[in-house]
Scaffold this motif. Structure first.
Motif, PDB file in Angstrom:
ATOM      1  N   PRO A 247       0.816  -1.220   0.000  1.00 11.68           N
ATOM      2  CA  PRO A 247       0.000   0.000   0.000  1.00 11.68           C
ATOM      3  C   PRO A 247       0.852   1.275   0.000  1.00 11.68           C
ATOM      4  N   ALA A 248       2.087   1.159   0.495  1.00 12.37           N
ATOM      5  CA  ALA A 248       2.955   2.338   0.540  1.00 12.37           C
ATOM      6  C   ALA A 248       4.415   1.900   0.571  1.00 12.37           C
ATOM      7  N   ILE A 249       5.288   2.759   0.055  1.00 14.67           N
ATOM      8  CA  ILE A 249       6.723   2.509   0.076  1.00 14.67           C
ATOM      9  C   ILE A 249       7.406   3.649   0.815  1.00 14.67           C
ATOM     10  N   TYR A 250       8.299   3.295   1.728  1.00 12.18           N
ATOM     11  CA  TYR A 250       9.090   4.260   2.479  1.00 12.18           C
ATOM     12  C   TYR A 250      10.562   4.021   2.165  1.00 12.18           C
TER      13      TYR A 250
ATOM     14  N   THR B 261      17.558   8.643  -6.107  1.00 11.23           N
ATOM     15  CA  THR B 261      17.253   7.788  -7.257  1.00 11.23           C
ATOM     16  C   THR B 261      16.019   6.942  -7.002  1.00 11.23           C
ATOM     17  N   LEU B 262      15.913   6.368  -5.801  1.00 11.00           N
ATOM     18  CA  LEU B 262      14.746   5.541  -5.471  1.00 11.00           C
ATOM     19  C   LEU B 262      13.460   6.370  -5.537  1.00 11.00           C
ATOM     20  N   CYS B 263      13.518   7.589  -5.036  1.00 14.67           N
ATOM     21  CA  CYS B 263      12.328   8.446  -5.081  1.00 14.67           C
ATOM     22  C   CYS B 263      11.967   8.823  -6.515  1.00 14.67           C
ATOM     23  N   GLU B 264      12.972   9.102  -7.337  1.00 12.78           N
ATOM     24  CA  GLU B 264      12.722   9.459  -8.725  1.00 12.78           C
ATOM     25  C   GLU B 264      12.152   8.275  -9.510  1.00 12.78           C
TER      26      GLU B 264
ATOM     27  N   GLU C 238       5.297   8.341  -7.273  1.00  9.37           N
ATOM     28  CA  GLU C 238       4.235   8.546  -6.288  1.00  9.37           C
ATOM     29  C   GLU C 238       4.079   7.373  -5.325  1.00  9.37           C
ATOM     30  N   ARG C 239       4.693   6.256  -5.634  1.00 13.36           N
ATOM     31  CA  ARG C 239       4.621   5.120  -4.703  1.00 13.36           C
ATOM     32  C   ARG C 239       5.279   5.455  -3.368  1.00 13.36           C
ATOM     33  N   VAL C 240       6.291   6.315  -3.404  1.00 11.10           N
ATOM     34  CA  VAL C 240       7.026   6.661  -2.184  1.00 11.10           C
ATOM     35  C   VAL C 240       6.233   7.690  -1.377  1.00 11.10           C
ATOM     36  N   LYS C 241       5.922   7.341  -0.138  1.00 10.36           N
ATOM     37  CA  LYS C 241       5.161   8.239   0.733  1.00 10.36           C
ATOM     38  C   LYS C 241       6.069   9.182   1.513  1.00 10.36           C
TER      39      LYS C 241
END
Length: 436
Positions: free
Chosen positions: A44-47, A61-64, A68-71
């Motif tokens: 449901p969410a990625i941190y 890089t992970l956020c890019e 939008e998966r990254v909360k």
């Protein structure tokens, strides 16, 4: 040859930088590397969290890539990155000696982990430097006592495994202890940039999220081996004695990990970097040899081993036709007894220059892949068979500088320093030796 050695290092590091290696394993809805495959759609969410010298590049890089998966995301770094990201909470901390900023960073990371909701996916990017950047002394140990202990360890000639064994046992966060702050339903994937010989994941950044096999007894023996026990602050001595006696709890051990789905993978290593350097040198027409394993020895022994491999007295008996390139990687140890300035790569290069004196067809590069060699602004140095002769002409005694652990000023006078600035990576040290 000097320019070529530097260019090969730069190009190799560019292709093995954290951003590049992470992009290779991430597609729009999956992470795939080796036997590890994660379907991102099931969460449901990625941190995202990161600590170490490569933290910003990895977290950014992970956020890019994940969008939008990254909360939420948090990065703990030792330098100001080039860029910003709206989702990344950035904290600066001290390296190589921790201070109050390191303690605050640990507090922020712990709070972040506690707030990761159940059933979420947590990506934790760990690289070298974490041992200093994320600190929470245990027991009655003050930050001043911790600094004193770190300084003694860094200068005694101990290996990184030995140093981190002690660090784990005077900390509340190292040796897997961060796992105590996570909801057991969270899926945890450690993404590791290795800066330790043999890529032993429990020693990368002192393994804050990796269960620990070392013990207080092991830490005690390290301190005895290097004759540091009587120099330690009383609070550190007292805590380790209590640990040996079983009065205070151990670090988190294998089998005690409460996180049900926890995987750890190495995404970057010195071995991969060395192979890339080999490929580039072969394109330049060099016959290449690459060390099978990382070294982890006293700097003088490392230099002797390299010199024995690369010095060719009779070209016809050389198993590597010229031009030849020899690539080594690892982390040497240096016992600091002088009052000079330098780092292990600068000392290694100075010792190497003495070994290859007179062999004018040899160029020797020794560099830290993080761009920071010891407490200096240099990444390392490049020398050749002519370096010592040039020093003699200038009236410079290399052995005097070596005895005083003052390799920086020797190289500064000879113009052999290599300065790259922080690279945002940390894959141990690399040596490229060219024989033309």
């Amino acid at each position: 040859m000097n320019r070529l050695a530097e260019e090969i290092f730069s190009r190799s590091l560019e292709t093995e930088n954290p951003s590049a290696v992470l992009k290779e394993i991430i597609s729009h809805n999956r992470i795939d590397i080796g036997d590890t495959s994660i379907d991102l759609d099931q969460y449901p969410a990625i941190y995202v969290a990161g600590s170490g010298k490569a933290a910003w590049e990895m977290v950014y890089t992970l956020c890019e890539e994940l969008g939008e998966r990254v909360k939420r995301a948090l990065a703990i770094s030792s330098y100001e990155p080039c860029g910003v990201h709206s989702k990344i909470e950035l904290h600066h901390a001290a390296h190589p000696v921790p201070d109050e900023t390191s303690i605050k960073a640990a507090e922020k990371l712990i709070q972040f982990l506690k707030e990761v909701p159940e059933n979420s996916l947590l990506l934790y990017a760990v690289s070298g430097g974490t041992s200093s950047l994320v600190c929470q002394p245990t027991g009655d140990i003050s930050i001043e006592d911790l600094n004193r202990t770190y300084a003694l360890l860094n200068n005694c000639g101990a290996s990184i495994q030995e140093i981190n064994t002690v660090r784990k046992h005077i900390s509340r966060v190292k040796g897997g202890q961060l796992l105590r702050h996570l909801n057991p339903s969270v899926t945890l994937l450690d993404l590791l940039i290795s800066d330790v010989p043999n890529d032993d994941i429990q020693f990368i950044g002192s393994g804050p999220s990796i269960p620990d096999t070392s013990t207080f007894q092991d830490a005690y023996h390290v301190l005895l081996k290097y004759e540091l026990w009587d120099q330690l602050p009383g609070s550190v001595i007292n805590h380790i004695e209590q640990g040996v006696d079983g009065i205070v709890p151990e670090t988190l051990k294998p089998g005690e990990d409460s996180v049900k789905d926890h995987r750890s993978i190495i995404v970057g290593s010195a071995r991969k970097l060395a192979i890339k350097a080999r490929d580039l040198l072969e394109e330049e027409g060099y016959n290449c040899w690459v060390a099978e394993q990382a070294y982890c020895d006293d700097v003088a022994q490392v230099v002797r081993n390299i010199a024995d491999k690369v010095i060719v007295l009779d070209e016809h008996q050389n198993p590597f036709p010229l031009p030849a390139a020899f690539i080594f990687y690892g982390e040497s140890t240096v016992e600091v007894t002088g009052s000079g300035k330098g780092g292990r790569n600068q000392e290694l290069a100075l010792r190497g220059a003495l070994e290859i004196e007179g062999f004018e067809n040899i160029t020797w590069l020794s560099v830290g892949t993080d761009g920071i060699d010891g407490p200096t602004d240099a990444a390392g140095a490049i020398v050749s068979g002519k370096t010592i002769a040039e020093a003699d002409k200038k009236g410079i005694n290399p052995r005097h500088y070596l005895k005083n652990n003052d390799s920086y000023h020797f190289h500064e006078l000879l113009g052999t320093l290599l300065k790259t600035g922080p690279t945002g990576n940390n894959l141990m040290d690399l040596q490229i030796v060219l024989v033309d």
